[in-house]
Design a protein around this motif. Structure first.
Motif, PDB file in Angstrom:
ATOM      1  N   ILE A 171       0.847  -1.191   0.000  1.00  0.00           N
ATOM      2  CA  ILE A 171       0.000   0.000   0.000  1.00  0.00           C
ATOM      3  C   ILE A 171       0.881   1.239   0.000  1.00  0.00           C
ATOM      4  N   LEU A 172       0.749   2.063  -1.038  1.00  0.00           N
ATOM      5  CA  LEU A 172       1.514   3.307  -1.127  1.00  0.00           C
ATOM      6  C   LEU A 172       0.732   4.486  -0.567  1.00  0.00           C
ATOM      7  N   GLY A 173      -0.567   4.445  -0.676  1.00  0.00           N
ATOM      8  CA  GLY A 173      -1.379   5.537  -0.158  1.00  0.00           C
ATOM      9  C   GLY A 173      -2.856   5.235  -0.294  1.00  0.00           C
ATOM     10  N   ILE A 174      -3.662   5.843   0.580  1.00  0.00           N
ATOM     11  CA  ILE A 174      -5.121   5.741   0.520  1.00  0.00           C
ATOM     12  C   ILE A 174      -5.666   7.152   0.547  1.00  0.00           C
ATOM     13  N   ASP A 175      -6.331   7.562  -0.514  1.00  0.00           N
ATOM     14  CA  ASP A 175      -6.865   8.920  -0.638  1.00  0.00           C
ATOM     15  C   ASP A 175      -8.382   8.886  -0.686  1.00  0.00           C
ATOM     16  N   GLY A 176      -8.983  10.016  -0.381  1.00  0.00           N
ATOM     17  CA  GLY A 176     -10.427  10.165  -0.504  1.00  0.00           C
ATOM     18  C   GLY A 176     -11.205   9.807   0.739  1.00  0.00           C
ATOM     19  N   VAL A 177     -10.517   9.502   1.843  1.00  0.00           N
ATOM     20  CA  VAL A 177     -11.233   9.117   3.057  1.00  0.00           C
ATOM     21  C   VAL A 177     -12.056  10.288   3.593  1.00  0.00           C
ATOM     22  N   ASP A 178     -11.475  11.473   3.620  1.00  0.00           N
ATOM     23  CA  ASP A 178     -12.226  12.636   4.111  1.00  0.00           C
ATOM     24  C   ASP A 178     -13.404  12.951   3.195  1.00  0.00           C
ATOM     25  N   ALA A 179     -13.199  12.787   1.900  1.00  0.00           N
ATOM     26  CA  ALA A 179     -14.308  13.014   0.957  1.00  0.00           C
ATOM     27  C   ALA A 179     -15.429  12.022   1.211  1.00  0.00           C
ATOM     28  N   ALA A 180     -15.074  10.773   1.466  1.00  0.00           N
ATOM     29  CA  ALA A 180     -16.091   9.760   1.752  1.00  0.00           C
ATOM     30  C   ALA A 180     -16.866  10.113   3.016  1.00  0.00           C
ATOM     31  N   ARG A 181     -16.166  10.598   4.045  1.00  0.00           N
ATOM     32  CA  ARG A 181     -16.838  10.944   5.307  1.00  0.00           C
ATOM     33  C   ARG A 181     -17.855  12.069   5.131  1.00  0.00           C
ATOM     34  N   SER A 182     -17.616  12.928   4.158  1.00  0.00           N
ATOM     35  CA  SER A 182     -18.491  14.093   3.980  1.00  0.00           C
ATOM     36  C   SER A 182     -19.701  13.809   3.101  1.00  0.00           C
ATOM     37  N   MET A 183     -19.808  12.600   2.587  1.00  0.00           N
ATOM     38  CA  MET A 183     -20.898  12.292   1.669  1.00  0.00           C
ATOM     39  C   MET A 183     -22.200  12.045   2.415  1.00  0.00           C
ATOM     40  N   PRO A 184     -23.341  12.270   1.763  1.00  0.00           N
ATOM     41  CA  PRO A 184     -24.640  12.159   2.447  1.00  0.00           C
ATOM     42  C   PRO A 184     -24.863  10.777   3.045  1.00  0.00           C
ATOM     43  N   ASN A 185     -25.432  10.757   4.257  1.00  0.00           N
ATOM     44  CA  ASN A 185     -25.860   9.544   4.971  1.00  0.00           C
ATOM     45  C   ASN A 185     -24.714   8.708   5.521  1.00  0.00           C
ATOM     46  N   VAL A 186     -23.476   9.097   5.292  1.00  0.00           N
ATOM     47  CA  VAL A 186     -22.341   8.343   5.814  1.00  0.00           C
ATOM     48  C   VAL A 186     -22.145   8.673   7.292  1.00  0.00           C
ATOM     49  N   VAL A 187     -22.044   7.639   8.122  1.00  0.00           N
ATOM     50  CA  VAL A 187     -21.862   7.848   9.558  1.00  0.00           C
ATOM     51  C   VAL A 187     -20.502   7.385  10.052  1.00  0.00           C
ATOM     52  N   ASP A 188     -19.772   6.621   9.258  1.00  0.00           N
ATOM     53  CA  ASP A 188     -18.464   6.156   9.697  1.00  0.00           C
ATOM     54  C   ASP A 188     -17.654   5.699   8.499  1.00  0.00           C
ATOM     55  N   VAL A 189     -16.380   6.087   8.501  1.00  0.00           N
ATOM     56  CA  VAL A 189     -15.409   5.606   7.518  1.00  0.00           C
ATOM     57  C   VAL A 189     -14.147   5.243   8.289  1.00  0.00           C
ATOM     58  N   ALA A 190     -13.605   4.080   8.040  1.00  0.00           N
ATOM     59  CA  ALA A 190     -12.390   3.664   8.734  1.00  0.00           C
ATOM     60  C   ALA A 190     -11.491   2.909   7.782  1.00  0.00           C
ATOM     61  N   THR A 191     -10.191   3.048   7.986  1.00  0.00           N
ATOM     62  CA  THR A 191      -9.206   2.242   7.270  1.00  0.00           C
ATOM     63  C   THR A 191      -8.355   1.497   8.296  1.00  0.00           C
ATOM     64  N   PHE A 192      -7.851   0.339   7.872  1.00  0.00           N
ATOM     65  CA  PHE A 192      -7.129  -0.547   8.785  1.00  0.00           C
ATOM     66  C   PHE A 192      -5.620  -0.525   8.589  1.00  0.00           C
ATOM     67  N   VAL A 193      -5.136   0.060   7.523  1.00  0.00           N
ATOM     68  CA  VAL A 193      -3.724  -0.078   7.179  1.00  0.00           C
ATOM     69  C   VAL A 193      -3.083   1.282   6.963  1.00  0.00           C
ATOM     70  N   GLU A 194      -1.768   1.311   7.087  1.00  0.00           N
ATOM     71  CA  GLU A 194      -0.960   2.485   6.812  1.00  0.00           C
ATOM     72  C   GLU A 194      -0.126   2.210   5.561  1.00  0.00           C
ATOM     73  N   PRO A 195       0.330   3.269   4.880  1.00  0.00           N
ATOM     74  CA  PRO A 195       1.232   3.055   3.748  1.00  0.00           C
ATOM     75  C   PRO A 195       2.439   2.213   4.163  1.00  0.00           C
ATOM     76  N   GLY A 196       2.793   1.301   3.268  1.00  0.00           N
ATOM     77  CA  GLY A 196       3.883   0.381   3.554  1.00  0.00           C
ATOM     78  C   GLY A 196       3.418  -1.022   3.872  1.00  0.00           C
ATOM     79  N   ALA A 197       2.165  -1.162   4.294  1.00  0.00           N
ATOM     80  CA  ALA A 197       1.638  -2.498   4.598  1.00  0.00           C
ATOM     81  C   ALA A 197       1.582  -3.325   3.324  1.00  0.00           C
ATOM     82  N   VAL A 198       1.886  -4.612   3.464  1.00  0.00           N
ATOM     83  CA  VAL A 198       1.848  -5.538   2.337  1.00  0.00           C
ATOM     84  C   VAL A 198       0.730  -6.537   2.597  1.00  0.00           C
ATOM     85  N   LEU A 199      -0.241  -6.578   1.684  1.00  0.00           N
ATOM     86  CA  LEU A 199      -1.435  -7.391   1.887  1.00  0.00           C
ATOM     87  C   LEU A 199      -1.712  -8.256   0.667  1.00  0.00           C
TER      88      LEU A 199
END
Length: 418
Positions: free
Chosen positions: A343-371
């Motif tokens: 994982i090099l990066g995860i973008d758009g999390v804040d945008a997802a949180r601001s969308m209508p009817n969304v009550v929670d957004v969470a990610t489990f990993v940090e950049p550098g994790a290998v999955l």
């Protein structure tokens, strides 16, 4: 109630077990986690265990009921209840509870849920609608199974859809059965039951029935719609409560779930009963002897107000879990799949949180994790939860928000994948 001590024999990593711990803590009770490897809960690519969800960690061989009972019975603060939300430890928990004289599940009923071939045989004898199935001990026996093609080949006792695969012909069946039979321990190091199930492929829509059973009284709490990846693997990537069902279909699903629980002798505990809605009516996929994972229990609370985590604690302590409630909202979760690699990066999390009817957004990993690329219920990067006026609106909102999240990855050698 005050002065209560609740012990958990391991837990799951997809939300419900953590939530039961949280409720116990909110009630002011002492919470102990009994585990053989606490680091198991700290791996990347999954929901992290809340460190404030328990008071103490006790290290013990959690696969050995005698050892767990010896450790817990010697304590001055002997637990008032012992429970689990871990698929892999439900049987050990039931057996340990019997040794300690605690209220809990019938080990025979738990075994009938965990051993899918035993559960199939009991349900077939009781007339529960199930797919045709064959228990096979070798790849050759699996390939010769007369259930039609395509068919489903699965392990006898795993979780999270690991190893479940749609096979198109005898060679694919034999190849997958061979791979499963070589897989002799599960992800927590327990020996797997020998053999595979070869089952008729059921065409239709999958739902689950969320249940609380106490003193042989079955309470159907909610029904959940599921979204699965396209075959050949069977991996759930989203859930919605309540399921959108016609009243007659819902009634048939309730009856099928209760019939399956009766066939297994399941008279105590939470149950997550999976059904396939086929042209011939609902047919049983399997009965899971625990709370649903994937935060389905959270969706139930958001949609209906009924707290299945609190209800589970209640029945283990001999108190009334309360009556089910009708949904007044729809709630949905959609997972962010793992594309595999670093994982090099995860973008758009804040945008997802601001969308209508969304009550929670969470990610489990940090950049550098290998999955690994997603293949089963733990290979995920995060999730979105949404609440709306009904289930379809909630599901649509959650899916839109997941679409706003962009994952940047690089390919790594297969040997480096977790």
């Amino acid at each position: 109630m005050t002065g209560i001590h609740v012990a958990f024999l391991e837990t799951n990593r997809t939300g419900s077990g953590y939530e039961v711990m949280r409720v116990a803590k909110e009630r002011g009770w002492q919470v102990t986690l009994v585990t053989k490897d606490f680091d198991f809960y700290l791996q990347p690519g999954q929901q992290q265990i809340p460190m404030d969800g328990f008071d103490e960690v006790v290290n013990c061989d959690t696969d050995d009921p005698q050892a767990v009972a010896a450790v817990l019975s010697q304590r001055a603060d002997r637990p008032d209840a012992l429970l689990s939300a871990s698929e892999f430890h439900m049987l050990a928990t039931a057996r340990t509870g019997r040794l300690l004289g605690l209220r809990g599940q019938d080990p025979d009923a738990v075994l009938a849920c965990r051993d899918k071939s035993l559960g199939r045989r009991l349900c077939a004898s009781a007339g529960v609608p199930i797919p045709r199935f064959v228990l096979a001990a070798t790849p050759e026996e699996a390939a010769a199974a007369d259930v039609g093609f395509p068919c489903v080949v699965k392990p006898l006792d795993d979780s999270g859809s690991y190893g479940v695969r749609l096979c198109a012909n005898p060679q694919e069946v034999a190849d997958h059965a061979k791979a499963l039979l070589q897989w002799v321990v599960n992800e927590v190091g327990q020996p797997k039951l020998p053999g595979v199930l070869v089952e008729e492929y059921m065409h239709g829509r999958e739902i689950s029935v969320e249940v609380i059973v106490a003193d042989s009284q079955v309470r159907v709490i909610a029904m959940t719609d599921k979204v699965l990846l396209a075959p050949p693997i069977f991996y759930e990537i989203g859930h919605t409560v309540p399921a959108s069902l016609d009243p007659e279909v819902e009634r048939a699903c309730r009856e099928a779930a209760v019939q399956a629980l009766d066939a297994l002798g399941y008279d105590f505990g939470a149950a997550h009963v999976e059904l396939m809605l086929t042209p011939d009516g609902p047919r049983l996929v399997e009965v899971n002897c625990r709370l649903a994972g994937d935060q389905i229990t959270r969706l139930v609370k958001l949609a209906t107000g009924y707290d299945m985590h609190a209800a589970l604690l209640d029945i283990y302590l001999g108190t009334d879990p309360g009556a089910p409630r009708q949904p007044n909202h729809g709630a949905a979760i959609v997972f962010v799949p793992s594309p595999g690699g670093r994982i090099l990066g995860i973008d758009g999390v804040d945008a997802a949180r601001s969308m209508p009817n969304v009550v929670d957004v969470a990610t489990f990993v940090e950049p550098g994790a290998v999955l690994p690329e997603e293949a089963a219920g733990y290979d995920r990067l995060g999730y979105v939860v949404a609440v709306a006026e009904d289930g379809p609106a909630a599901a649509s909102a959650a899916q839109d928000a997941v679409g706003a999240i962009q994952v940047d990855v690089e390919t790594v050698p297969a040997s480096d994948l977790r």
